[in-house]
Design an enzyme around this catalytic site. Structure first.
Site, PDB file in Angstrom:
ATOM      1  N   ASP A 288       0.859  -1.174   0.000  1.00  0.00           N
ATOM      2  CA  ASP A 288       0.000   0.000   0.000  1.00  0.00           C
ATOM      3  C   ASP A 288       0.907   1.240   0.000  1.00  0.00           C
ATOM      4  O   ASP A 288       2.131   1.146   0.153  1.00  0.00           O
ATOM      5  CB  ASP A 288      -0.986  -0.009   1.167  1.00  0.00           C
ATOM      6  CG  ASP A 288      -2.211   0.849   0.845  1.00  0.00           C
ATOM      7  OD1 ASP A 288      -2.142   1.682  -0.082  1.00  0.00           O
ATOM      8  OD2 ASP A 288      -3.248   0.701   1.513  1.00  0.00           O
TER       9      ASP A 288
HETATM   10  C1  BGC Z   1      -5.088   3.130  -0.088  1.00  0.00           C
HETATM   11  C2  BGC Z   1      -5.216   2.056  -1.135  1.00  0.00           C
HETATM   12  C3  BGC Z   1      -5.031   2.652  -2.501  1.00  0.00           C
HETATM   13  C4  BGC Z   1      -3.686   3.344  -2.548  1.00  0.00           C
HETATM   14  C5  BGC Z   1      -3.356   3.924  -3.903  1.00  0.00           C
HETATM   15  C6  BGC Z   1      -3.863   3.985  -0.267  1.00  0.00           C
HETATM   16  O1  BGC Z   1      -3.867   5.096   0.563  1.00  0.00           O
HETATM   17  O2  BGC Z   1      -5.087   2.508   1.184  1.00  0.00           O
HETATM   18  O3  BGC Z   1      -6.444   1.411  -1.029  1.00  0.00           O
HETATM   19  O4  BGC Z   1      -5.148   1.651  -3.483  1.00  0.00           O
HETATM   20  O5  BGC Z   1      -3.676   4.379  -1.601  1.00  0.00           O
HETATM   21  O6  BGC Z   1      -4.095   5.032  -4.187  1.00  0.00           O
END
Ligand code: BGC
Length: 741
Positions: A288
Site C-alpha cells: 500500500d
Molecule cells: C489506499 C489504497 C489505494 C492506494 C493507492 C492507499 O492510501 O489505502 O487502497 O489503493 O492508496 O491510491
C-alpha cells in the site's frame, strides 16, 4: 455427543490447500519472464519492482531527493505508476519506456477504480446490499471497459476487508460484515475486471486488498493496529481474499496495518507462507501507499534500507511510492542481504503479469479505444440506475411510501442536490457534473412545480435562513423528502468517526420539519452503517440511499414513486448505538448468553441499559410488498460428508406490488470443536415474485461450506447436528435441523 471429523478427507484437504494448478497462459508468461530476466541488469530488475506517482514529472525519493521520472523510465529504474489522470500521459510515458529504455519493457499503470470509472456505481457497501452477484460482476466489467479505454491496466480493487466497525470509514469500500457474502462479491468483482482474457483491451488486472485484516483496526481508527487470533482471521477475514485469489486475481496489495505484530508489508507469513504456499497465488504483491517505508514508523525497521530488506525478503514484489526498493535494492544485494535469486523471483512475477496483460505484445492497446464510444454508454447508465435502486434499503415505512401520484414534495437536505456527494468516496475518473441528483430526477418525474427544493442545512453547520426556507417549503407540500446523512468526505480512507449519528445541524433541520406536522421520509445518504434511532423515531419512513453514484437521483425517484420496489438488504448491521460497535449477526455465543432480548438477570452477557441487538440486523430490508416465508423443509435430514444439504422453503408475495426479495439461509454448528458464530450465512437467493405469486426455493449447501478452521488450524466440518434457518434477514425464525454424518 458430537464427533469431529478428524480424518482429513479428500474434501477437507481441498478446503485448506486450494493451491490451483498453473494455467497454460501462466506458464507461458513465466517462461517469457525468465527469458527476459536473463537480459536484465540488477538495477533494471529492481526497477520493475518500483512504483511511483508522477507528480508532474517529478517524484520525491525517501531522502527528499527529486527524481526526473522520464529519466527514471529511460534508465529502467521504475516499472509502474499509479493514479495518473490523463490518457495522453499514459501514452507519453509508455512511449518513453518502450522506445527509449534499453530493453523496452512496458510500464504497468495502476489506478483506484473502486466503484466505477467514469460511471460511478454506488459505493461498494451499498451495492453489496443488492445481493446481486451478477449485477456486481457486470458493474465491474463496465468499470474495466471504461478504465481500459482511459489507458489503465490495473485497478486496486476489490477491497476484500470484512469489517463490522462503522467507525472505520473504509467500510464504504467493502462488502460488509459477512465473509460468505464478501467472498462471493470479491470473486465476482475479479471476474468482472479480468474477464476470461486478461490481454483483452476491455479488461484490467484486479488487486486483492488490503492483505490482510485491514478492516479490523483497533477502535475503528484507520491505520491503527490489528490484533487477532489466527483462528479468527482464518474463519472470519480470510474468505473474501481467498475467493478473489481463487477467481484468478493477478495482483494483491499488502495492508498498512501490522498483523500478529509484524507490519503486513514485511510479513513473510502473510505474503509468502499463506498467500503463495497455501493459497497458490502466482501474481505479484504491491505495497500500500508508502507502506514499506512506514515500517520505520511502525518501529520495526531502522531505516528505508532495512524496510526494503524486510519487504523484499517477505516476498513483497512492488514498493508503492517511497522508493526504498530502487534506492537500496542494489546495495542490499551487494551486501548479500537480499539474494539476486529473490530479486529474480520478485521481478519475474511482475513481468509475468505485464505479459498476461498483453503489454509486451502491444503496449498501447489500453487508451487507444475511442473513449466516446466506451464511456457513459446509455445502457450502462441505465444499468447503474438499476444497481443503485437495488442497493437502497428501506428500513421503516408506515405507509407513506410509495408516494401518491400528483403529490407535492418538499425536497430538503444537503444531499438532495449535491452532484459530488452522491458519488461517494474514491471516484477516480468520475465526473460530478455527470451525476443526476435526487432533485433533478424528482423534478423530471413529478414536474418542476411539484418539487419545492430547499437545502436547509449544510452537513455539519446550519446555513443562514436554511431552516426557515425548508419549513416554508414543507408547509406548501404534502410530504417532505429529507436527504440527510454524511458527505462524501466522511466516507472512505482516513474518515474514522467516534459519533455515527446524523450530524446535529441536520438533526435540527429534521426537528423543525417535524413540527410542521407533515409526513417525513428520511433519505439517508451514507457510506457506513449509522446510529439512526433519532431519525427512525421521527420519520414516517427511512430509506437508505447511500452514496448511490452517478445515477442515484433517478434510482431514488424510481423507488419513492413506486415505479420500482425496494429490495436491498443490509450487509452491515445498523447499531443501536456506537457503544455496541462492533455489533454483527455472526458474533460468537458466550458461556452466559442472554436468552431473550428482554432477559434481565445480572450475570449474563448484556449491557445494563442498552440492548444487545443492533437497531437493524444484517440482512434486513423492507419492500412495498409483504413477502411471507413458510414451510421450511430439510430435504436431507442426514448428509454424508462430501454430500449436499438441501433445504426448501415456500416464499409468497402477499402484498399489492410485484417485487424482489433476498431469501437468506443461516446455519449453526450446534456442538463444535471451537466456539462458533451464533449463525452463519451459507446461502442466499434474490428472487422476484409478482403480487399474489408464490414459489418454492431450494437451497443446496455443499458440506464443504460447513467446514471451518479448528484449533489446530485444520479446516474441516464437524459431524453432528446443525440448525438451519431461512428468512429475509439474520433473525430468520423458520428453523430446521440436519445431521452431518
Ligand atoms: C489506499 C489504497 C489505494 C492506494 C493507492 C492507499 O492510501 O489505502 O487502497 O489503493 O492508496 O491510491
Amino acid at each position: 455427543m458430537k464427533k469431529f471429523l478428524f480424518a482429513l478427507t479428500a474434501l477437507a484437504m481441498v478446503a485448506c490447500s486450494t493451491a490451483p494448478q498453473m494455467s497454460k497462459e501462466e506458464k507461458e508468461a513465466f517462461k517469457f519472464a525468465d527469458k527476459l530476466i536473463k537480459k536484465m541488469t540488477l538495477q533494471e530488475k529492481i526497477g520493475q519492482l518500483q512504483q511511483f506517482v508522477t507528480g508532474k514529472g517529478v517524484v520525491t525519493g525517501p531522502d527528499g531527493e527529486k527524481r526526473n521520472i522520464e529519466e527514471a523510465i529511460r534508465q529502467g529504474t521504475v516499472g509502474s505508476f499509479l493514479n495518473i489522470y490523463s490518457t495522453e500521459e499514459y501514452i507519453h510515458l509508455q512511449k518513453i519506456a518502450v522506445e527509449e529504455s534499453r530493453l523496452g519493457i512496458p510500464l504497468i499503470f495502476g489506478f483506484d477504480i473502486i466503484h466505477g470509472c467514469r460511471i460511478q456505481f454506488p459505493e461498494n457497501l451499498a451495492s453489496s446490499c443488492s445481493w446481486d452477484i451478477e449485477g456486481i460482476e457486470h458493474s465491474a466489467r463496465i468499470a474495466a471497459e471504461e478504465s481500459a479505454a482511459m489507458g489503465i491496466h490495473w485497478t486496486f480493487s476489490p477491497m476484500c476487508d470484512v469489517s463490522a466497525d462503522p467507525r472505520w470509514g473504509r467500510v464504504s469500500e467493502g462488502s460488509g460484515e459477512d465473509p460468505y457474502l464478501g467472498a462471493k462479491i470479491a470473486a465476482a468483482m475479479v471476474r468482472g475486471y479480468q474477464g476470461d482474457d486478461l490481454s483483452s483491451d476491455k479488461t484490467v488486472a484486479a488487486c486483492v486488498k488490503h492483505f490482510a485484516a485491514y478492516g479490523v483496526p483497533q477502535a475503528g481508527r484507520d491505520y491503527h493496529t490489528v490484533d487477532m487470533s489466527e483462528l479468527m482471521f482464518r474463519n472470519r477475514y480470510l474468505p473474501p481474499y481467498k475467493a478473489a485469489i481463487e477467481a484468478g486475481a493477478v495482483t494483491a496489495m499488502s495492508s498498512f496495518n501490522d498483523f500478529m505484530g509484524v507490519p503486513a508489508s514485511g510479513n513473510k507469513w502473510l505474503m509468502h507462507t499463506l498467500l503463495r504456499e497455501e493459497l497458490g497465488f502466482t501474481g505479484f504483491v504491491v505495497s500500500d501507499y508508502a507502506a514499506v517505508h512506514e515500517m520505520i514508523k511502525h518501529g520495526t525497521a531502522a531505516d528505508g534500507k532495512d524496510a526494503a530488506y524486510q519487504s523484499m525478503n517477505a516476498h513483497l514484489n512492488m514498493d508503492m511510492v517511497r522508493g526504498d526498493y530502487i534506492a537500496f535494492g542494489e546495495e542490499l544485494v551487494k551486501e548479500g542481504k537480499v539474494s539476486e535469486k529473490t530479486i529474480n523471483m520478485l521481478c519475474r512475477e511482475v513481468l509475468a503479469v505485464k505479459y498476461r496483460l498483453g503489454l509486451f505484445d502491444d503496449p498501447f492497446k489500453y487508451g487507444r479505444q475511442n473513449q466516446d464510444e466506451v464511456v457513459y454508454r446509455p445502457e450502462n447508465l441505465e444499468f447503474a440506475r438499476e444497481v443503485a435502486a437495488k442497493s437502497m434499503v428501506l428500513l421503516t415505512n408506515n405507509g407513506v411510501l410509495p408516494l401518491n401520484e400528483g403529490v407535492k414534495i418538499a425536497l430538503v437536505g444537503p444531499l438532495a442536490d449535491s452532484k459530488r456527494d452522491q458519488m461517494g468516496a474514491w471516484i477516480g475518473y468520475g465526473e460530478a457534473e455527470r451525476s443526476v441528483t435526487i432533485r433533478e430526477a424528482l423534478e423530471k418525474r413529478y414536474g418542476k412545480s411539484n418539487v419545492l427544493y430547499a437545502k436547509g442545512s449544510d452537513f455539519r453547520a446550519p446555513i443562514k435562513g436554511g431552516i426557515a426556507e425548508a419549513v416554508r417549503a414543507a408547509r406548501k407540500a404534502d410530504v417532505v423528502l429529507l436527504s440527510i446523512g454524511l458527505s462524501y468526505k466522511e466516507s472512505g480512507e482516513a474518515t474514522s468517526l467516534t459519533e455515527i449519528t446524523v450530524p446535529e445541524a441536520q438533526q435540527e433541520l429534521l426537528d423543525a420539519l417535524k413540527k410542521t406536522g407533515k409526513k417525513i421520509v428520511v433519505l439517508l445518504g451514507t457510506g457506513r452503517a449509522m446510529d439512526i434511532r433519532n431519525e427512525v423515531e421521527k420519520a414516517d419512513a427511512v430509506l437508505v440511499t447511500w452514496h448511490g453514484g452517478t445515477m442515484e437521483g433517478p434510482a431514488v425517484a424510481d423507488l419513492v414513486s413506486g415505479d420500482k420496489n425496494p429490495s436491498g438488504h443490509l450487509t452491515m448491521s445498523f447499531p443501536y448505538c456506537v457503544g455496541q460497535v462492533p455489533v454483527h449477526y455472526n458474533m460468537k455465543v458466550t458461556g452466559r448468553p442472554r436468552k431473550s432480548p428482554t432477559q434481565k438477570s445480572k450475570y449474563i452477557s448484556r449491557y445494563m441499559y442498552t440492548p444487545n441487538e443492533p437497531l437493524f440486523p444484517f440482512g434486513y430490508g423492507l419492500s412495498y410488498s409483504e413477502f411471507e416465508y413458510s414451510d421450511l423443509q430439510v430435504l436431507t435430514p442426514e448428509v454424508e460428508l462430501g454430500g449436499v444439504v438441501k433445504v426448501s422453503v415456500k416464499v409468497a408475495n402477499k402484498g399489492k406490488y410485484d417485487g424482489d426479495d433476498v431469501a437468506q439461509l443461516y446455519v449453526r454448528d450446534v456442538v463444535a470443536e471451537t466456539t462458533r458464530p451464533m449463525r452463519e450465512l451459507k446461502g442466499f437467493e434474490r428472487f422476484s415474485l409478482k403480487a399474489g405469486e408464490e414459489k418454492v426455493l431450494t437451497f443446496e449447501i455443499p458440506t464443504s461450506d460447513l467446514a471451518y478452521c479448528h484449533s489446530d488450524m485444520s479446516f474441516k466440518a464437524d459431524a453432528g447436528e446443525f440448525k438451519v434457518w431461512v428468512g429475509a434477514d439474520s433473525n430468520a425464525q423458520l428453523e430446521g435441523v440436519f445431521t452431518l454424518k
